[in-house]
Design a protein around this motif. Structure first.
Motif, PDB file in Angstrom:
ATOM      1  N   TYR A 178      -6.743  -2.011  -2.505  1.00 53.76           N
ATOM      2  CA  TYR A 178      -6.798  -1.193  -1.307  1.00 53.76           C
ATOM      3  C   TYR A 178      -6.836   0.281  -1.705  1.00 53.76           C
ATOM      4  O   TYR A 178      -5.802   0.851  -2.067  1.00 53.76           O
ATOM      5  N   ARG A 187      -1.265  -1.314   6.530  1.00 57.03           N
ATOM      6  CA  ARG A 187      -2.683  -1.497   6.813  1.00 57.03           C
ATOM      7  C   ARG A 187      -2.822  -2.067   8.221  1.00 57.03           C
ATOM      8  O   ARG A 187      -2.000  -2.882   8.643  1.00 57.03           O
ATOM      9  N   LEU A 235      -6.501   2.756   3.807  1.00 57.42           N
ATOM     10  CA  LEU A 235      -5.958   1.829   4.802  1.00 57.42           C
ATOM     11  C   LEU A 235      -7.018   0.936   5.446  1.00 57.42           C
ATOM     12  O   LEU A 235      -6.683   0.037   6.209  1.00 57.42           O
ATOM     13  N   GLU A 236      -8.291   1.165   5.165  1.00 56.99           N
ATOM     14  CA  GLU A 236      -9.354   0.416   5.828  1.00 56.99           C
ATOM     15  C   GLU A 236     -10.210  -0.440   4.904  1.00 56.99           C
ATOM     16  O   GLU A 236     -10.768  -1.434   5.329  1.00 56.99           O
ATOM     17  N   TYR A 279       2.670   2.618   3.305  1.00 62.15           N
ATOM     18  CA  TYR A 279       1.783   2.626   4.467  1.00 62.15           C
ATOM     19  C   TYR A 279       1.604   1.187   4.963  1.00 62.15           C
ATOM     20  O   TYR A 279       1.735   0.233   4.195  1.00 62.15           O
ATOM     21  N   GLU A 309     -11.398  -2.547   1.186  1.00 63.52           N
ATOM     22  CA  GLU A 309     -10.964  -3.455   0.127  1.00 63.52           C
ATOM     23  C   GLU A 309     -12.030  -3.473  -0.955  1.00 63.52           C
ATOM     24  O   GLU A 309     -13.220  -3.473  -0.654  1.00 63.52           O
ATOM     25  N   VAL A 367       0.862  -1.175   0.000  1.00 65.21           N
ATOM     26  CA  VAL A 367       0.000   0.000   0.000  1.00 65.21           C
ATOM     27  C   VAL A 367       0.907   1.237   0.000  1.00 65.21           C
ATOM     28  O   VAL A 367       1.821   1.342   0.813  1.00 65.21           O
TER      29      VAL A 367
END
Length: 135
Positions: free
Chosen positions: A78, A132, A81-82, A130, A84, A58
């Motif tokens: 993605y 996840r 970050l939260e 980042y 899908e 990510v």
């Protein structure tokens, strides 16, 4: 115009402007593979190859659009970050500058997509990675 001049010109054009996925794509059991096939001052093209279970971390870029054209397999995208989003061959994904993006091959077959980075000097684009949150 002679036949030889035309044939040589067509060969040059094809070498520079016509690409074959099966000659570019390379997979590795170690990690996802990014296989570059062209680069200009405005765009970069690569074929990403992911075996089942492999991911593309990510990340985001500050000054380029990242366009992915899924050509084989299925997985999850993605967009942050939260969340899908299920993806599969035939889908096109866009991440604008500073938009988070990444993917995971959740299928049972290899996943391939053609990626195009477009913008300010994409060959040297920055990458911010980042993590996840664990589920």
């Amino acid at each position: 115009m002679s036949e030889n001049k035309t044939a040589a010109t067509i060969e040059e054009i094809m070498k520079e402007r016509v690409f074959e996925v099966d000659k570019i794509a390379k997979f590795s059991s170690e990690q996802a593979q990014k296989n570059f096939f062209y680069e200009t001052e405005r765009t970069v093209g690569a074929i990403w190859c992911l075996e089942p279970g492999q991911d593309l971390y990510v990340h985001s870029h500050s000054a380029v659009d990242d366009i992915w054209v899924c050509i084989q397999g299925e997985g999850v995208y993605y967009p942050d970050l939260e969340n899908e989003i299920p993806i599969k061959a035939g889908m096109i994904l866009l991440a604008k500058p500073n938009q988070i993006h990444g993917m995971l091959n959740t299928g049972t077959e290899n996943f391939m997509f053609v990626g195009f980075a477009c913008g300010d000097n994409p060959a040297t684009m920055d990458i911010t990675k980042y993590e996840r949150p664990a589920k």
